[in-house]
Enzyme design. Structure first.
Site, PDB file in Angstrom:
ATOM      1  N   ASP A  97       1.316  27.699 -12.240  1.00 19.06           N
ATOM      2  CA  ASP A  97       0.051  28.442 -12.239  1.00 19.06           C
ATOM      3  C   ASP A  97      -0.867  28.010 -11.097  1.00 19.06           C
ATOM      4  O   ASP A  97      -2.078  27.977 -11.235  1.00 19.06           O
ATOM      5  CB  ASP A  97      -0.667  28.272 -13.581  1.00 19.06           C
ATOM      6  CG  ASP A  97      -1.003  26.812 -13.888  1.00 19.06           C
ATOM      7  OD1 ASP A  97      -0.596  25.922 -13.103  1.00 19.06           O
ATOM      8  OD2 ASP A  97      -1.672  26.563 -14.908  1.00 19.06           O
ATOM      9  N   HIS A 316      -9.661  63.476   3.569  1.00 14.61           N
ATOM     10  CA  HIS A 316     -10.412  63.188   2.349  1.00 14.61           C
ATOM     11  C   HIS A 316      -9.850  63.923   1.143  1.00 14.61           C
ATOM     12  O   HIS A 316      -9.230  64.977   1.261  1.00 14.61           O
ATOM     13  CB  HIS A 316     -11.897  63.562   2.502  1.00 14.61           C
ATOM     14  CG  HIS A 316     -12.171  64.664   3.457  1.00 14.61           C
ATOM     15  ND1 HIS A 316     -13.071  64.538   4.491  1.00 14.61           N
ATOM     16  CD2 HIS A 316     -11.638  65.897   3.579  1.00 14.61           C
ATOM     17  CE1 HIS A 316     -13.088  65.655   5.191  1.00 14.61           C
ATOM     18  NE2 HIS A 316     -12.228  66.493   4.656  1.00 14.61           N
ATOM     19  N   ARG A 393      -1.272  82.726  -3.132  1.00 11.76           N
ATOM     20  CA  ARG A 393      -2.510  82.906  -3.885  1.00 11.76           C
ATOM     21  C   ARG A 393      -2.765  84.402  -4.005  1.00 11.76           C
ATOM     22  O   ARG A 393      -2.269  85.210  -3.213  1.00 11.76           O
ATOM     23  CB  ARG A 393      -3.682  82.218  -3.175  1.00 11.76           C
ATOM     24  CG  ARG A 393      -4.020  82.862  -1.845  1.00 11.76           C
ATOM     25  CD  ARG A 393      -5.107  82.119  -1.107  1.00 11.76           C
ATOM     26  NE  ARG A 393      -5.512  82.869   0.086  1.00 11.76           N
ATOM     27  CZ  ARG A 393      -5.871  82.311   1.222  1.00 11.76           C
ATOM     28  NH1 ARG A 393      -5.843  80.985   1.347  1.00 11.76           N
ATOM     29  NH2 ARG A 393      -6.257  83.050   2.245  1.00 11.76           N
TER      30      ARG A 393
END
EC number: 2.7.7.23
Length: 426
Positions: A97, A316, A393
């Site tokens: 650890d 984006h 579309r």
């Protein structure tokens, strides 16, 4: 350097973590703590890496050998379980650890421990609570006694030199000395530290290296340090980070020179970011993202298992998963690579100089050829050939006088009336 075996003590229950995951497998900057230890020790080519594990654990994919400690009888008993696997002249013993432990610390231990039966790493801590205190023999750099926190007197607790829990032993010495270790302590356990009188004291250069993890809070603390070290190394290689404190990069990530990383960016394991990229703000590059040169991945873009070619722009609000994207591709805002059918993941391929219109959905498996176009708002389920434009579309229809059918008309009338009253006021 003499041949060295490494024994990793990983049999502790980790009950203070308060979850079901084995403590050594908790991740720090994208890697399990056990893997951090293995990476550090492998750099000096040990003969064998041996993990002492609990009866319900299996760490065999990380190490060369495993042994089971059936009962939790202390660190000396754990090491004794590994004796049948030890073949080298010397051995390093380390807890599982301690993810911040470095190769330099371990090499220093081996070199300065030369000529001694045993050596240990120590640190000088301002707040030593919880650590065993190292009591040296006068001014000499050797151990007289190591006292665990729970067994220490009030005066001993004032000492600041602490035991890191990392040891070097001559194998023949420790196999004899461990037989003299008793359970005469508050835990009634076999402490390995009782075999260390006369051991060489080796102090680490950076006390952070010895920090262990027993709680979720400590896991978060060492993760923060690990990420700072990762970011510092990346910046030292010529990468600009606008705000390192809000940039989260995993350990096994490569970033090319000249890249700019903006705030809020997360880059996960096994990713390779090319030179001269611009990443972020608030970009999430998940595992196995590979980018070429001069790639722009902007705000609120998520990628996963994606290969993205030179000069491609993903500005984006886009998800690119399980994809091969060519060079000089433009992917418009709101584009989704629909890669999952509820059972399996499928690949999407986009050729060089393709133009993906905003709000496109590319339903995999599908291929958009070089210099092909998808019209904005399209759901693309079939391949689009080179130089073609895919449109999927319904054609727009305008219905006249529709406003009057909607409840907005009453709202608008009331709104206008209220504002007319205000305008009339002096």
């Amino acid at each position: 350097m003499s041949e060295v075996d490494v024994v990793i003590l990983a049999a502790g229950k980790g009950s203070r973590m308060k979850d079901d995951l084995s403590k050594p497998l908790h991740k720090v900057a994208g890697l399990p703590m056990l893997e951090w230890i293995c990476r550090a020790v492998r750099k000096f080519n040990p003969k064998n890496i041996i993990a002492v594990q609990g009866a319900d654990e299996d760490f065999s994919s990380y190490v060369d050998e495993t042994v089971v400690q059936k009962e939790q009888l202390g660190s000396a008993d754990a090491l004794r379980c590994a004796f049948p696997k030890i073949d080298a002249e010397k051995l390093i013993v380390i807890n599982a650890d301690m993810p911040l432990m470095t190769e330099n610390d371990l090499v220093d231990l081996v070199e300065k421990g030369e000529g001694f039966d045993a050596a240990l790493l120590t640190a000088d801590l301002k707040k030593p609570f919880g650590y065993g205190r190292v009591i040296p023999v006068g001014e000499r750099n050797v151990v007289e006694q190591i006292v665990e926190e729970r067994d220490a007197t009030a005066d001993q607790k004032k000492l600041h030199l602490v035991n890191a829990g990392v040891y070097l032993f001559r194998a023949d010495y420790i196999k004899r000395a461990i037989n003299n270790v008793t359970t005469d302590n508050s835990q009634s356990e076999y402490y390995l530290t009782d075999a260390l009188p006369g051991a060489k004291i080796v102090q680490v250069a950076d006390w952070h290296d010895i920090l262990g993890v027993n709680t979720q809070q400590q896991l978060a603390a060492v993760s923060k340090i690990a990420r700072k070290r990762i970011n510092d190394q990346i910046m030292a290689n010529g990468v600009t980070m606008i705000d390192p404190l809000t940039t989260y990069i995993d350990a096994n990530v490569l970033v090319g020179t000249g890249t700019i990383i903006k705030p809020g960016t997360v880059i996960e394991h096994d990713s390779v970011i090319g030179a001269e990229n611009e990443i972020g703000p608030y970009a999430h590059l998940r595992e196995k993202t590979v980018t070429g040169i001069d790639v722009h991945i902007g705000n609120f873009v998520e990628t996963k298992n994606a290969k993205i070619g030179d000069h491609t722009h993903i500005g984006h609000l886009t998800y690119v998963g399980d994809a091969e994207v060519g060079q000089a591709v433009n992917i418009g805002a709101g584009t989704i690579f629909v890669n999952y059918d509820g059972k399996n993941k499928h690949m999407t391929k986009v050729g060089d100089r393709a133009f993906i219109g905003s709000n496109s959905k590319l339903v995999a498996p599908v291929e958009i050829a070089s210099e092909a176009i998808t019209a904005a708002g399209s759901t693309i389920t079939d391949n689009v050939d080179q130089h073609a434009m895919g449109i999927a579309r319904q054609r727009q229809t305008n219905k006249s006088d529709f406003w009057q059918r909607m409840p907005h008309e009453d709202f608008a009338t009331e709104y206008d009336a209220k504002h007319d009253q205000r305008d009339d006021q002096p």
